[in-house]
Design a protein around this motif. Structure first.
Motif, PDB file in Angstrom:
ATOM      1  N   THR A  92       0.847  -1.188   0.000  1.00  0.00           N
ATOM      2  CA  THR A  92       0.000   0.000   0.000  1.00  0.00           C
ATOM      3  C   THR A  92       0.881   1.235   0.000  1.00  0.00           C
ATOM      4  O   THR A  92       2.053   1.170   0.380  1.00  0.00           O
ATOM      5  CB  THR A  92      -0.953   0.020   1.220  1.00  0.00           C
ATOM      6  OG1 THR A  92      -1.936   1.049   1.044  1.00  0.00           O
ATOM      7  CG2 THR A  92      -0.184   0.258   2.507  1.00  0.00           C
ATOM      8  N   THR A  93       0.316   2.346  -0.425  1.00  0.00           N
ATOM      9  CA  THR A  93       1.031   3.619  -0.426  1.00  0.00           C
ATOM     10  C   THR A  93       0.226   4.636   0.361  1.00  0.00           C
ATOM     11  O   THR A  93      -0.967   4.836   0.096  1.00  0.00           O
ATOM     12  CB  THR A  93       1.245   4.151  -1.855  1.00  0.00           C
ATOM     13  OG1 THR A  93       2.020   3.202  -2.597  1.00  0.00           O
ATOM     14  CG2 THR A  93       1.978   5.478  -1.839  1.00  0.00           C
ATOM     15  N   THR A 120      -4.682   6.757   1.493  1.00  0.00           N
ATOM     16  CA  THR A 120      -3.991   5.688   0.774  1.00  0.00           C
ATOM     17  C   THR A 120      -4.262   5.804  -0.719  1.00  0.00           C
ATOM     18  O   THR A 120      -5.087   6.603  -1.167  1.00  0.00           O
ATOM     19  CB  THR A 120      -4.449   4.303   1.261  1.00  0.00           C
ATOM     20  OG1 THR A 120      -5.774   4.047   0.761  1.00  0.00           O
ATOM     21  CG2 THR A 120      -4.457   4.227   2.769  1.00  0.00           C
ATOM     22  N   GLU A 121      -3.565   4.953  -1.483  1.00  0.00           N
ATOM     23  CA  GLU A 121      -3.759   4.960  -2.941  1.00  0.00           C
ATOM     24  C   GLU A 121      -5.171   4.540  -3.331  1.00  0.00           C
ATOM     25  O   GLU A 121      -5.634   4.841  -4.439  1.00  0.00           O
ATOM     26  CB  GLU A 121      -2.718   4.046  -3.613  1.00  0.00           C
ATOM     27  CG  GLU A 121      -3.052   2.562  -3.629  1.00  0.00           C
ATOM     28  CD  GLU A 121      -2.993   1.890  -2.263  1.00  0.00           C
ATOM     29  OE1 GLU A 121      -3.510   0.774  -2.138  1.00  0.00           O
ATOM     30  OE2 GLU A 121      -2.416   2.491  -1.335  1.00  0.00           O
ATOM     31  N   LYS A 152      -8.860  -5.566   0.082  1.00  0.00           N
ATOM     32  CA  LYS A 152      -7.448  -5.196  -0.060  1.00  0.00           C
ATOM     33  C   LYS A 152      -6.581  -5.850   1.009  1.00  0.00           C
ATOM     34  O   LYS A 152      -5.413  -6.158   0.771  1.00  0.00           O
ATOM     35  CB  LYS A 152      -7.334  -3.669   0.003  1.00  0.00           C
ATOM     36  CG  LYS A 152      -5.919  -3.124   0.071  1.00  0.00           C
ATOM     37  CD  LYS A 152      -5.939  -1.606   0.197  1.00  0.00           C
ATOM     38  CE  LYS A 152      -4.570  -1.041   0.512  1.00  0.00           C
ATOM     39  NZ  LYS A 152      -4.603   0.431   0.687  1.00  0.00           N
ATOM     40  N   TYR A 153      -7.145  -6.082   2.197  1.00  0.00           N
ATOM     41  CA  TYR A 153      -6.378  -6.591   3.328  1.00  0.00           C
ATOM     42  C   TYR A 153      -6.507  -8.102   3.491  1.00  0.00           C
ATOM     43  O   TYR A 153      -6.201  -8.648   4.560  1.00  0.00           O
ATOM     44  CB  TYR A 153      -6.799  -5.858   4.601  1.00  0.00           C
ATOM     45  CG  TYR A 153      -6.549  -4.375   4.484  1.00  0.00           C
ATOM     46  CD1 TYR A 153      -5.309  -3.835   4.820  1.00  0.00           C
ATOM     47  CD2 TYR A 153      -7.521  -3.525   3.959  1.00  0.00           C
ATOM     48  CE1 TYR A 153      -5.055  -2.482   4.663  1.00  0.00           C
ATOM     49  CE2 TYR A 153      -7.286  -2.164   3.792  1.00  0.00           C
ATOM     50  CZ  TYR A 153      -6.046  -1.651   4.149  1.00  0.00           C
ATOM     51  OH  TYR A 153      -5.782  -0.312   3.974  1.00  0.00           O
TER      52      TYR A 153
END
Length: 207
Positions: A92-93, A120-121, A152-153
């Motif tokens: 992640t960013t 986040t992105e 996502k997680y």
């Protein structure tokens, strides 16, 4: 870019005072290795430890110095995070990251105010605000998460879930109190809550 101004030093009173610190455009990469180690050396750019002095002079230090900063602002920072310890790699960013601290000091029983915002992105948001002190170590505040993509997680829950998350977003919030001590830190939470929207779960195929 780093800006520090103005700076005042009182040698007699052992006071170091900074009016304002600004950091813009800070970027770092944080990575958890396959063995679970965090790349702290790379993150903090730690120098090699110096060998202990064999003929060190006696400790002549007097009263502790007091360090004070009126205003600290970190803007447009970015952190790229990767976790290689999962069975499926997670990345992640965090960008932009904004952190604001007011009235920070090492003076005992003096609280500083903080607030921060992280995106986040994927457009997920983390915001928080509160107070903290160094001596003694303590903090009170609130943290809120908004629009977190549950799918996502998956690298963190897939191995313990009988099924597959297809969609869904999570919002969460909590108030906290932290008090450090020589025995054990004390953490209490209140007004905690989690809300899921658009959640879809595909049951595991049992054959």
């Amino acid at each position: 870019a780093l800006s520090v101004q103005p700076l005042d030093c009182d040698l007699r009173q052992r006071n170091l005072h900074v009016g304002e610190v600004k950091i813009d455009g800070f970027t770092k990469t944080v990575r958890v290795e396959k063995d679970g180690r965090l790349n702290l050396e790379l993150l903090l750019d730690l120098p090699a430890a110096a060998p202990p002095a064999t003929n060190a002079p006696a400790d002549t230090a007097g009263a502790a110095w007091t360090f004070t900063v009126d205003d600290v602002a970190i803007n447009d920072a970015a952190v790229s995070f990767a976790d290689l310890s999962r069975s499926n790699r997670f990345e992640t960013t965090l960008k932009p990251i904004r952190i604001h601290v007011q009235h920070f000091t090492t003076r005992p029983d003096s609280d500083a105010a903080y607030d921060f915002g992280i995106t986040t992105e994927a457009g997920e948001k983390i915001v928080g605000r509160g107070t903290f002190a160094i001596a003694p170590l303590r903090s009170d505040g609130e943290i809120k998460l908004a629009g977190f993509e549950v799918r996502k997680y998956a690298p963190y829950y897939r191995d313990n879930l009988r099924g597959e998350v297809l969609a869904g977003k999570a919002d969460a919030g909590v108030n906290y109190h932290f008090a450090g001590s020589s025995n054990a830190p004390v953490v209490t939470v209140s007004n905690a809550g989690v809300a899921l929207t658009g959640f879809e779960l595909k049951a595991a195929d049992t054959g």
